[in-house]
Design a protein around this motif. Structure first.
Motif, PDB file in Angstrom:
ATOM      1  N   GLY A  97       0.847  -1.286  -0.136  1.00 25.00           N
ATOM      2  CA  GLY A  97      -0.186   0.094   0.070  1.00 25.00           C
ATOM      3  C   GLY A  97       0.959   1.166  -0.018  1.00 25.00           C
ATOM      4  O   GLY A  97       1.677   1.445   0.748  1.00 25.00           O
ATOM      5  N   GLY A  98       0.534   2.162  -0.739  1.00 24.16           N
ATOM      6  CA  GLY A  98       1.314   3.388  -1.033  1.00 24.16           C
ATOM      7  C   GLY A  98       2.487   3.514  -1.784  1.00 24.16           C
ATOM      8  O   GLY A  98       3.102   4.302  -2.158  1.00 24.16           O
ATOM      9  N   GLU A  99       2.718   2.296  -2.362  1.00 22.34           N
ATOM     10  CA  GLU A  99       4.117   2.123  -3.357  1.00 22.34           C
ATOM     11  C   GLU A  99       3.758   2.911  -4.540  1.00 22.34           C
ATOM     12  O   GLU A  99       2.462   2.952  -4.851  1.00 22.34           O
ATOM     13  CB  GLU A  99       4.213   0.629  -3.615  1.00 22.34           C
ATOM     14  N   THR A 100       4.596   3.626  -5.070  1.00 25.14           N
ATOM     15  CA  THR A 100       4.474   4.467  -6.516  1.00 25.14           C
ATOM     16  C   THR A 100       5.090   3.630  -7.524  1.00 25.14           C
ATOM     17  O   THR A 100       6.161   2.946  -7.449  1.00 25.14           O
ATOM     18  CB  THR A 100       5.231   5.664  -6.234  1.00 25.14           C
ATOM     19  N   VAL A 101       4.252   3.920  -8.654  1.00 24.31           N
ATOM     20  CA  VAL A 101       4.962   3.181  -9.753  1.00 24.31           C
ATOM     21  C   VAL A 101       4.853   4.361 -10.884  1.00 24.31           C
ATOM     22  O   VAL A 101       4.027   5.404 -10.772  1.00 24.31           O
ATOM     23  CB  VAL A 101       4.063   2.067 -10.327  1.00 24.31           C
ATOM     24  N   SER A 102       5.458   4.126 -12.102  1.00 24.02           N
ATOM     25  CA  SER A 102       5.541   5.121 -13.455  1.00 24.02           C
ATOM     26  C   SER A 102       4.292   5.163 -14.102  1.00 24.02           C
ATOM     27  O   SER A 102       4.106   3.799 -14.172  1.00 24.02           O
ATOM     28  CB  SER A 102       6.677   5.000 -13.934  1.00 24.02           C
ATOM     29  N   LEU A 103       3.748   6.161 -14.689  1.00 24.75           N
ATOM     30  CA  LEU A 103       2.680   5.995 -15.803  1.00 24.75           C
ATOM     31  C   LEU A 103       3.485   6.055 -17.070  1.00 24.75           C
ATOM     32  O   LEU A 103       4.510   6.457 -17.141  1.00 24.75           O
ATOM     33  CB  LEU A 103       2.148   7.321 -15.563  1.00 24.75           C
ATOM     34  N   ALA A 104       2.874   4.782 -17.819  1.00 20.19           N
ATOM     35  CA  ALA A 104       3.693   4.608 -18.951  1.00 20.19           C
ATOM     36  C   ALA A 104       3.420   5.779 -19.907  1.00 20.19           C
ATOM     37  O   ALA A 104       2.384   6.573 -19.986  1.00 20.19           O
ATOM     38  CB  ALA A 104       3.003   3.405 -19.628  1.00 20.19           C
ATOM     39  N   ASP A 105       4.361   6.059 -20.704  1.00 16.55           N
ATOM     40  CA  ASP A 105       4.647   7.104 -21.633  1.00 16.55           C
ATOM     41  C   ASP A 105       3.725   6.714 -22.892  1.00 16.55           C
ATOM     42  O   ASP A 105       4.272   6.231 -23.876  1.00 16.55           O
ATOM     43  CB  ASP A 105       5.958   7.477 -22.013  1.00 16.55           C
ATOM     44  N   VAL A 106       2.283   6.809 -22.749  1.00 13.76           N
ATOM     45  CA  VAL A 106       1.632   6.019 -24.283  1.00 13.76           C
ATOM     46  C   VAL A 106       0.847   7.376 -24.671  1.00 13.76           C
ATOM     47  O   VAL A 106       0.555   8.298 -23.923  1.00 13.76           O
ATOM     48  CB  VAL A 106       0.743   5.038 -23.760  1.00 13.76           C
TER      49      VAL A 106
END
Length: 197
Positions: A97-106
């Protein structure tokens, strides 16, 4: 009402908010409207939505399902079902919970489905008029020749297709209705008739 001195003391007690890296946002025009492209932004797994495209280990994934789990003991976590957009495989992954991930550059652009060649579907980019071939996937059953759809680009390459929101299709074949289903429907309609009277 708070005096000026009280407001300053309250403001000084607040914890400093960490500055996030501001995402670069550009708008790309197409006939149906503007598509938003964000680069370098991140999101928390708590903010996942179905259909969101994230990048994990350099690979773009689409979020198919997600479930927030808060066990009685221990920390909360998010269980997700992700679809790899490069090889079309599904994968289940669990995040803290609360972990961050990158949004894909689409980016998304308008395209037209021109024809099917075996198990490959040919699309034409409406801006550059380039043809692209994609292997048949679950979106293929919603497309007719000449249909306008949305092409999903990742690093300049078409990786997926989003079919149109509304499609007119003809029903070609349906299974026969069994006798048991007919009896249940008849009983339900009689019950409804008694309630209405």
């Amino acid at each position: 009402m708070l005096s000026q001195l009280q407001r300053q003391s309250v403001a000084s007690c607040r914890a400093p908010v960490p500055a996030r890296q501001a995402p670069v946002i550009t708008y790309q025009g197409c006939r149906r409207g503007l598509s938003l492209i964000t680069k370098g932004s991140q999101t928390s797994v708590n903010d996942f939505k179905t259909g969101m495209t994230v990048e994990i280990d350099g690979t773009p994934y689409r979020v198919l399902e997600f479930l927030h789990v808060k066990p009685g003991k221990g920390a909360a976590f998010v269980r997700t079902k992700l679809k790899n957009l490069l090889n079309n495989s599904n994968q289940e992954k669990t995040f803290r919970g609360g972990e961050t991930v990158s949004l894909a550059d689409v980016s998304r652009r308008e395209g037209q489905f021109t024809y099917a060649d075996g198990d490959q579907y040919v699309f034409m980019d409406m801006e550059s008029y380039e043809e692209t071939r994609l292997v048949k996937d679950d979106w293929a059953k919603y497309l007719k020749e000449g249909a306008i759809c949305t092409l999903v680009f990742y690093q300049g390459k078409v990786i997926s297709v989003e079919p149109p929101n509304f499609v007119e299709l003809a029903v070609v074949d349906t299974p026969p209705v069994s006798r048991a289903i007919q009896q249940v429907e008849a009983a339900a309609s009689r019950q409804h008739w008694r309630l209405v009277q």
